[in-house]
Design a protein around this motif. Sequence first.
Motif, PDB file in Angstrom:
ATOM      1  N   LEU A 581      -9.231 -25.001  39.128  1.00  0.00           N
ATOM      2  CA  LEU A 581     -10.488 -24.424  39.599  1.00  0.00           C
ATOM      3  C   LEU A 581     -10.962 -23.516  38.470  1.00  0.00           C
ATOM      4  O   LEU A 581     -10.257 -22.592  38.075  1.00  0.00           O
ATOM      5  N   MET A 582     -12.132 -23.777  37.950  1.00  0.00           N
ATOM      6  CA  MET A 582     -12.617 -23.050  36.785  1.00  0.00           C
ATOM      7  C   MET A 582     -13.552 -21.921  37.215  1.00  0.00           C
ATOM      8  O   MET A 582     -14.270 -22.031  38.204  1.00  0.00           O
ATOM      9  N   GLN A 583     -13.538 -20.884  36.438  1.00  0.00           N
ATOM     10  CA  GLN A 583     -14.396 -19.752  36.733  1.00  0.00           C
ATOM     11  C   GLN A 583     -14.724 -19.016  35.439  1.00  0.00           C
ATOM     12  O   GLN A 583     -13.889 -18.947  34.546  1.00  0.00           O
ATOM     13  N   VAL A 584     -15.947 -18.481  35.370  1.00  0.00           N
ATOM     14  CA  VAL A 584     -16.286 -17.637  34.224  1.00  0.00           C
ATOM     15  C   VAL A 584     -16.168 -16.182  34.673  1.00  0.00           C
ATOM     16  O   VAL A 584     -16.793 -15.780  35.657  1.00  0.00           O
ATOM     17  N   ASP A 585     -15.347 -15.435  33.959  1.00  0.00           N
ATOM     18  CA  ASP A 585     -15.179 -14.011  34.271  1.00  0.00           C
ATOM     19  C   ASP A 585     -16.351 -13.244  33.646  1.00  0.00           C
ATOM     20  O   ASP A 585     -16.443 -13.097  32.429  1.00  0.00           O
ATOM     21  N   ASP A 586     -17.255 -12.774  34.541  1.00  0.00           N
ATOM     22  CA  ASP A 586     -18.473 -12.085  34.091  1.00  0.00           C
ATOM     23  C   ASP A 586     -18.184 -10.848  33.254  1.00  0.00           C
ATOM     24  O   ASP A 586     -18.983 -10.448  32.416  1.00  0.00           O
ATOM     25  N   THR A 587     -17.038 -10.240  33.519  1.00  0.00           N
ATOM     26  CA  THR A 587     -16.738  -9.009  32.781  1.00  0.00           C
ATOM     27  C   THR A 587     -16.309  -9.324  31.357  1.00  0.00           C
ATOM     28  O   THR A 587     -16.379  -8.472  30.482  1.00  0.00           O
ATOM     29  N   LEU A 588     -15.855 -10.577  31.128  1.00  0.00           N
ATOM     30  CA  LEU A 588     -15.400 -10.932  29.775  1.00  0.00           C
ATOM     31  C   LEU A 588     -16.478 -11.689  28.990  1.00  0.00           C
ATOM     32  O   LEU A 588     -16.541 -11.591  27.767  1.00  0.00           O
ATOM     33  N   CYS A 606     -20.709 -29.599  28.078  1.00  0.00           N
ATOM     34  CA  CYS A 606     -20.170 -30.250  29.271  1.00  0.00           C
ATOM     35  C   CYS A 606     -21.129 -29.981  30.426  1.00  0.00           C
ATOM     36  O   CYS A 606     -21.525 -28.843  30.653  1.00  0.00           O
ATOM     37  N   PRO A 607     -21.504 -31.021  31.176  1.00  0.00           N
ATOM     38  CA  PRO A 607     -22.446 -30.815  32.290  1.00  0.00           C
ATOM     39  C   PRO A 607     -21.911 -29.870  33.370  1.00  0.00           C
ATOM     40  O   PRO A 607     -22.687 -29.372  34.182  1.00  0.00           O
ATOM     41  N   GLY A 608     -20.603 -29.637  33.372  1.00  0.00           N
ATOM     42  CA  GLY A 608     -20.033 -28.731  34.376  1.00  0.00           C
ATOM     43  C   GLY A 608     -20.216 -27.261  34.040  1.00  0.00           C
ATOM     44  O   GLY A 608     -19.913 -26.385  34.846  1.00  0.00           O
ATOM     45  N   LEU A 609     -20.693 -26.971  32.822  1.00  0.00           N
ATOM     46  CA  LEU A 609     -20.929 -25.587  32.397  1.00  0.00           C
ATOM     47  C   LEU A 609     -22.428 -25.325  32.366  1.00  0.00           C
ATOM     48  O   LEU A 609     -23.179 -26.103  31.793  1.00  0.00           O
ATOM     49  N   LEU A 610     -22.847 -24.241  32.983  1.00  0.00           N
ATOM     50  CA  LEU A 610     -24.275 -23.902  32.996  1.00  0.00           C
ATOM     51  C   LEU A 610     -24.498 -22.587  32.262  1.00  0.00           C
ATOM     52  O   LEU A 610     -23.585 -21.770  32.140  1.00  0.00           O
ATOM     53  N   TRP A 611     -25.717 -22.383  31.822  1.00  0.00           N
ATOM     54  CA  TRP A 611     -26.098 -21.085  31.285  1.00  0.00           C
ATOM     55  C   TRP A 611     -26.991 -20.433  32.327  1.00  0.00           C
ATOM     56  O   TRP A 611     -28.083 -20.931  32.614  1.00  0.00           O
ATOM     57  N   ASN A 612     -26.521 -19.347  32.923  1.00  0.00           N
ATOM     58  CA  ASN A 612     -27.307 -18.646  33.929  1.00  0.00           C
ATOM     59  C   ASN A 612     -28.359 -17.802  33.221  1.00  0.00           C
ATOM     60  O   ASN A 612     -28.039 -16.815  32.556  1.00  0.00           O
ATOM     61  N   ARG A 613     -29.618 -18.230  33.375  1.00  0.00           N
ATOM     62  CA  ARG A 613     -30.677 -17.594  32.580  1.00  0.00           C
ATOM     63  C   ARG A 613     -30.992 -16.174  33.059  1.00  0.00           C
ATOM     64  O   ARG A 613     -31.534 -15.391  32.283  1.00  0.00           O
ATOM     65  N   GLU A 614     -30.685 -15.870  34.322  1.00  0.00           N
ATOM     66  CA  GLU A 614     -30.920 -14.481  34.786  1.00  0.00           C
ATOM     67  C   GLU A 614     -29.827 -13.549  34.272  1.00  0.00           C
ATOM     68  O   GLU A 614     -30.091 -12.538  33.657  1.00  0.00           O
ATOM     69  N   LYS A 615     -28.578 -13.996  34.525  1.00  0.00           N
ATOM     70  CA  LYS A 615     -27.440 -13.148  34.107  1.00  0.00           C
ATOM     71  C   LYS A 615     -27.222 -13.207  32.607  1.00  0.00           C
ATOM     72  O   LYS A 615     -26.515 -12.381  32.036  1.00  0.00           O
ATOM     73  N   LYS A 616     -27.769 -14.252  31.981  1.00  0.00           N
ATOM     74  CA  LYS A 616     -27.553 -14.494  30.548  1.00  0.00           C
ATOM     75  C   LYS A 616     -26.058 -14.648  30.246  1.00  0.00           C
ATOM     76  O   LYS A 616     -25.526 -14.097  29.286  1.00  0.00           O
ATOM     77  N   LYS A 617     -25.395 -15.364  31.119  1.00  0.00           N
ATOM     78  CA  LYS A 617     -23.965 -15.635  30.939  1.00  0.00           C
ATOM     79  C   LYS A 617     -23.644 -17.065  31.354  1.00  0.00           C
ATOM     80  O   LYS A 617     -24.428 -17.682  32.085  1.00  0.00           O
ATOM     81  N   ALA A 618     -22.519 -17.533  30.903  1.00  0.00           N
ATOM     82  CA  ALA A 618     -22.095 -18.881  31.287  1.00  0.00           C
ATOM     83  C   ALA A 618     -21.646 -18.879  32.740  1.00  0.00           C
ATOM     84  O   ALA A 618     -21.298 -17.847  33.307  1.00  0.00           O
ATOM     85  N   GLN A 619     -21.637 -20.078  33.327  1.00  0.00           N
ATOM     86  CA  GLN A 619     -21.308 -20.209  34.745  1.00  0.00           C
ATOM     87  C   GLN A 619     -20.789 -21.632  34.967  1.00  0.00           C
ATOM     88  O   GLN A 619     -21.188 -22.553  34.256  1.00  0.00           O
ATOM     89  N   ILE A 620     -19.877 -21.799  35.923  1.00  0.00           N
ATOM     90  CA  ILE A 620     -19.379 -23.145  36.237  1.00  0.00           C
ATOM     91  C   ILE A 620     -20.211 -23.728  37.374  1.00  0.00           C
ATOM     92  O   ILE A 620     -20.502 -23.036  38.345  1.00  0.00           O
ATOM     93  N   ASP A 621     -20.607 -24.991  37.245  1.00  0.00           N
ATOM     94  CA  ASP A 621     -21.261 -25.697  38.363  1.00  0.00           C
ATOM     95  C   ASP A 621     -20.143 -26.389  39.140  1.00  0.00           C
ATOM     96  O   ASP A 621     -19.588 -27.401  38.704  1.00  0.00           O
TER      97      ASP A 621
ATOM     98  N   VAL B 114     -31.103 -28.978  29.276  1.00  0.00           N
ATOM     99  CA  VAL B 114     -31.432 -27.739  29.996  1.00  0.00           C
ATOM    100  C   VAL B 114     -30.269 -26.752  29.863  1.00  0.00           C
ATOM    101  O   VAL B 114     -30.459 -25.562  29.627  1.00  0.00           O
ATOM    102  N   ILE B 115     -29.048 -27.278  29.966  1.00  0.00           N
ATOM    103  CA  ILE B 115     -27.858 -26.432  29.844  1.00  0.00           C
ATOM    104  C   ILE B 115     -27.823 -25.760  28.461  1.00  0.00           C
ATOM    105  O   ILE B 115     -27.506 -24.593  28.318  1.00  0.00           O
ATOM    106  N   THR B 116     -28.208 -26.533  27.447  1.00  0.00           N
ATOM    107  CA  THR B 116     -28.135 -25.994  26.092  1.00  0.00           C
ATOM    108  C   THR B 116     -29.331 -25.111  25.761  1.00  0.00           C
ATOM    109  O   THR B 116     -29.347 -24.471  24.719  1.00  0.00           O
ATOM    110  N   GLY B 117     -30.341 -25.118  26.629  1.00  0.00           N
ATOM    111  CA  GLY B 117     -31.512 -24.291  26.362  1.00  0.00           C
ATOM    112  C   GLY B 117     -32.600 -25.003  25.576  1.00  0.00           C
ATOM    113  O   GLY B 117     -33.615 -24.409  25.235  1.00  0.00           O
TER     114      GLY B 117
END
Lengths: 648, 205
Positions: A581-588, A606-621, B114-117
């Motif tokens: 189970l993957m997770q991005v630690d926001d504090t790191l 990888c399509p399973g990794l997203l960039w959260n544009r509000e938080k400006k951090k990576a995130q797992i889908d 989209v993921i890559t921006g």
Amino acid sequence: MSMDRGQREGDEVLLMGNEAIARGALEAGVQVAAGYPGTPSSEIIETLSRFAETGKLYVEWSTNEKVAMETAAAASFAGLRSLCVMKQNGVNVASDFLLHLAGSGTRAGMVLVTCDDPGALSSVNEGESRHFARLMEIPLLEPADFQEAKEMTRWAFTLSEEIRSIVMVRSVTRMSHASGNVILGALPPAARKAEFLCDGAVSDPERGPMISAPVIEKHRLQQEKIRKAAAIFEKSPFNAYSGPERPELLIITSSACRLYSLEAVSLLEAEDRVGILKLGTTWPLPPALLKRVLSTTEKILIVEEVLPFLEEQVKILAAEQVREIGVKTFYGKNDGILPMAGELNPDLVMAAVGRILGIDPPVLSSAYREKLRAFAGLAPRREQTFCPGCPHRASFWSIREALQRDGRGGFVCGDIGCYAMASLFPAAGFYTAKTLHAMGSGTGLASGFGKLGSFGMDQPVIAVCGDSTFYHAAIPALINAVHQNANIIFIALDNNGTAMTGFQSHPGIDVNAMGDASPMVDIAALCGAIGAKVVVGDPFALQETRETLNRLMEGQQGVKVLILKQSCALSPEKKGTKRYLMQVDDTLCRGDACGCNRLCTRIFRCPGLLWNREKKKAQIDEVICAGCGVCAGICPAEAIRCEEAAKS
Amino acid sequence: MTNEALRKDPYNIVITGVGGQGNVMASRVLANMLVRRGFRVTIGETFGMSQRGGSVMSHIRVSSAAVWSPQIPKGRADLVVALEPVEAIRVLADYGNPAVKSLVNMRPIYPVGVITGEADYPAPETIRKAVAALSETSCFLDATAEAIRLGNPILGNIIMIGAVARLGVLPVNRELFAAVIREGMPASRVEDNLRAFAIGAAAVA
């Protein structure tokens, strides 16, 4: 839902074109079927394998198309009806044998089914197998709907026995991978017994040796068979004309293009002006039938995919008969009214017919077109990439890292399989893969590049090759590289099956096409036996793989083999399960402040990794992520965390 | 089973989505229901690259009389079923017309770009507006969210088929669906599929 043993004669069922072809072979009493997987042909052998039964039907995935055709020919020689199946470029692989088989002739009915891919929907070529029929002088049939795919395949065996020649049935993606209603026929009760009668004279087709010599005599005999086929085709129900007695325009068409032509004429409401001659027997053409139909009009449009194969044959016949049928105007590929590359569709045919007849095709209202313009470009492009959890992404990541560290401008020679995407979409292979040709050609090219050191080339040369491709065509090239002492790294991307086409078995798997236990041929042992240095690794171990590659690049001359073993993310044992189970630690995750330049989402892709544009951090889908854990190894801040998933 | 009159012959359906969403399964289930009703059905599928993040589209042609081409002519869809929101817009751009009906699952699957921006994914409101403007009627569902509640996101495809049945544009219903599912699926999965179908039907008012 599809073809199964519970269905009976007379049932009307929805079958994929490939299933209809398989059913036709079963109704003809096929007893041996062999093929090599390739989209859009694979479902034919897959369907037949479900009907395999000792003493009745033997089905195999052969190592390549040539071996498949040889396997099927042996059955024909021994008196059993047989089928070989391949995609368009597979016929190229089998063609050397096919040339000689046309010469030797066959005994029990033998059919070659080839599934072409106009538009290259799942190919890296738009090769056309129809030309092989003319080149090899064997009859060619092309089904134009689903019911006909079944009937024609069944009849192809009869024709083959009548003229003692292999018969080619050519489908296309839009037939093979489309589905429609099919009424089933009866399955024959009795199976034949196999015996190769070979105690007769060379001239005895029933008991003589099966060879293509004496060549001139056998070649003449083959041409006699083709003349006989043409005579049979004159009366074939697979050729049919529909339309007015004297049409303003005659369309001559075959295969899926017949359905496009019917639809085009219907959309233009030109049924009373256009006639359609649908040909099912497309080589050799039946001359008397053509003469009769060509006589009814002056304007002829030929609708076919991809090259002007029918068009050229029809023009030859028209030229030969010009005194009787008069001068014609031809439309089609050569005059450019239909495109010479890419697949056709009802719209392209409608535009061509409209232009010839001076009818404007119907259009949408201007108000609606205005709305379409307003929303144009709203949908972002969907680039293809490796699946989440795909071992190839990890392998190419390590190759990229190793090549960057090496710094001499090394590159990858790509090959055919999912990993071809590394060449087709450069970002998917992290810009490492630079060539892509036929199956096994990556290794052959690498063998050649690997000998250019004496001309000053010092770039590291890497060939990649999947496990199924290894057995198919890479072995001779690899042996060549060893024998010539070419300086290459050969990477077998072993994902435990012919993954791209749906996990068909191959010689490295311990079961065969019918699901029976089968001896395995080990890639590592085979490479070792031919004298290559062999290392086996796990592509998910990123650092170890990168270090191995750098060590091999710096090491001595010659062929170095690295086997990266990890099952495909979609393989039956992995699909739908997550190891982590993957997770991005926001504090790191430091986001854009990290300095990694969004390595995880922008580079790793990888399509399973997203960039959260509000938080400006990576995130797992969590819906997309396959839980392979590889991305944890690329984050410089160690913000991507793996947690062992509970076994369900 | 005898067939009833279609609203239009051929009736053209596009089921679209992204590889891995069960698009092919959805189209075969729907087509099999219609074959049982006595119709002639053609499905045209583009799934050569379906498992690798690409768009997947099935064209279903339903007729009481003839076999139709596996490709729907441009601008001629009667019903668009989108398992992914921007795929609805992509399909409407090619096959839309003022009379088309659209059913859209609103769970996005982001393209790599989209993921890559490198590209932007439109906001849900923008998507709804575009689909509504390009369709005679449109209906938006959270099929994936419902499917996750059922225990498997892939069931979103069957939820959409349930919604299609409820639209009333095709002579299909729960009984037909149950018959097709029982024939084509292991018994252990039948219950979940029936539940998914019911959720989809309930979501269409």
